[in-house]
Design a protein around this motif. Structure first.
Motif, short mmCIF file in Angstrom:
data_model
loop_
_atom_site.label_atom_id
_atom_site.label_comp_id
_atom_site.label_asym_id
_atom_site.label_seq_id
_atom_site.Cartn_x
_atom_site.Cartn_y
_atom_site.Cartn_z
N HIS A 1 0.84 -1.19 0.00
CA HIS A 1 0.00 0.00 0.00
C HIS A 1 0.89 1.25 0.00
O HIS A 1 1.96 1.26 0.61
N PRO A 2 0.46 2.32 -0.70
CA PRO A 2 1.25 3.55 -0.69
C PRO A 2 1.57 4.06 0.70
O PRO A 2 2.64 4.64 0.93
N GLY A 3 0.65 3.85 1.64
CA GLY A 3 0.91 4.27 3.02
C GLY A 3 2.09 3.52 3.62
O GLY A 3 2.90 4.10 4.37
N GLU A 4 2.21 2.25 3.31
CA GLU A 4 3.35 1.46 3.77
C GLU A 4 4.64 1.95 3.11
O GLU A 4 5.69 2.01 3.76
N THR A 5 4.56 2.30 1.83
CA THR A 5 5.75 2.80 1.13
C THR A 5 6.28 4.06 1.80
O THR A 5 7.49 4.21 2.01
N LEU A 6 5.38 4.97 2.17
CA LEU A 6 5.80 6.20 2.86
C LEU A 6 6.50 5.86 4.18
O LEU A 6 7.51 6.49 4.54
N TRP A 7 5.96 4.89 4.90
CA TRP A 7 6.54 4.48 6.18
C TRP A 7 7.96 3.94 5.97
O TRP A 7 8.89 4.30 6.70
N ARG A 8 8.12 3.09 4.98
CA ARG A 8 9.44 2.50 4.72
C ARG A 8 10.44 3.56 4.27
O ARG A 8 11.61 3.53 4.68
N VAL A 9 10.01 4.49 3.43
CA VAL A 9 10.91 5.55 2.97
C VAL A 9 11.36 6.40 4.16
O VAL A 9 12.52 6.82 4.24
N GLY A 10 10.45 6.64 5.10
CA GLY A 10 10.82 7.39 6.30
C GLY A 10 11.94 6.71 7.08
O GLY A 10 12.87 7.37 7.56
N TRP A 11 11.87 5.39 7.17
CA TRP A 11 12.93 4.65 7.86
C TRP A 11 14.22 4.65 7.05
O TRP A 11 15.32 4.66 7.61
N HIS A 12 14.12 4.63 5.71
CA HIS A 12 15.32 4.74 4.88
C HIS A 12 16.04 6.06 5.17
O HIS A 12 17.27 6.09 5.33
#
Length: 289
Positions: free
Chosen positions: A136-147
């Motif tokens: 989900h795009p929301g999950e992508t945003l979360w992962r990018v934040g951790w990157h």
């Protein structure tokens, strides 16, 4: 080290080629025999989600390299403070970014509002290579934040970040593939890496197994974090999430709105809790011997 970053086109080409190779292995050596029509429908649906995933990543593409540039300009992060060589930056970056990927994954399971986004990925009943980017795009945003957090903490240059993300993307396709490695090979590989056998436990419908094997690339984080599971028992492995098998939830629109439907799955889970536990039910597909 001023390494030239690969173009977006070359990275997409790499993903497509690796997908094709893994898909051919699935066709030749399938772990489960998914029914033809159901599998085709699932692949088409996952392909649509993957297209959205790639589009979101293209939009966010400048963010992480910009963070790496800020880190480099300020000489902020462990690799700069320790004065590491490019080789040292690469090792620290891969290990550190993978640790943060583990944190990102664990928190998606432990934080209720993030689990709602991550349910899209776990609700797939026919896990294969097309499941890799069912995100989900929301999950992508979360992962990018951790990157981005990892880039600043470890002082990872952009070329290290791209190298890690490329390895991660390839392994994501491999670990979700509908294949099973020989047990002896798997036993040796999972001492260091997350293998297809190891990750399949994480997609089990049985929650104690779902809440294990969170690691992304390196298996050490599950061992250190106490979340390692030796499985799976393929004869009893059943993918998906209780309460999310219906076509209304498995449609493209249903998957995209899944995080915002807080009541979805509750009735099914409550009714299941009143029944005798049977997580060892036979999978909905046939395992190839």
């Amino acid at each position: 080290m001023n390494a030239e970053l690969p173009s977006i086109g070359s990275r997409l080409t790499f993903l497509l080629i690796s997908f094709a190779i893994v898909f051919l292995f699935e066709v030749a050596f399938p772990l489960f025999d998914y029914r033809g029509r159901d599998r085709l429908r699932n692949i088409v649906r996952n392909a649509a989600i993957t297209a959205i995933f790639l589009w979101v990543n293209l939009l966010l593409h400048p963010v992480s390299p910009f963070a790496a540039k800020l880190s480099g300009t300020a000489h902020f992060g462990l690799s700069y403070w320790l004065g590491l060589s490019p080789a040292g930056q690469l090792v620290l970056g891969i290990v550190g970014l993978d640790l943060f990927a583990y944190f990102a994954h664990v928190t998606m399971h432990k934080m209720g509002w993030m689990w709602r986004f991550h349910r899209m990925h776990h609700s797939d009943c026919q896990v294969d290579v097309s499941t890799a980017f069912r995100e989900h795009p929301g999950e992508t945003l979360w992962r990018v934040g951790w990157h981005i957090a990892g880039v600043f903490v470890f002082g990872s240059p952009a070329w290290v970040l791209v190298t890690y993300l490329t390895l991660s993307a390839f392994n994501a396709q491999l670990e979700h593939a509908n294949i099973r490695l020989p047990e002896r090979l798997d036993r040796w590989l999972r001492l260091v890496f997350v293998t297809p056998n190891m990750h399949k436990v994480h997609h089990s419908r049985y929650q104690p197994e779902t809440d294990s094997n969170y690691s992304n690339l390196l298996s050490i984080w599950d061992r250190l974090g106490g979340t390692y599971n030796q499985g799976p028992d393929f004869a009893e492995l059943n993918y998906g999430l209780d309460g999310f098998d219906g076509q209304d939830k498995q449609s493209l629109s249903g998957l995209l709105k899944m995080p915002f439907m807080s009541s979805w799955g509750e009735a099914d889970v409550l009714s299941k809790q009143q029944e005798p536990s049977d997580h060892s039910a036979a999978p909905a597909v046939i395992m190839r011997e």
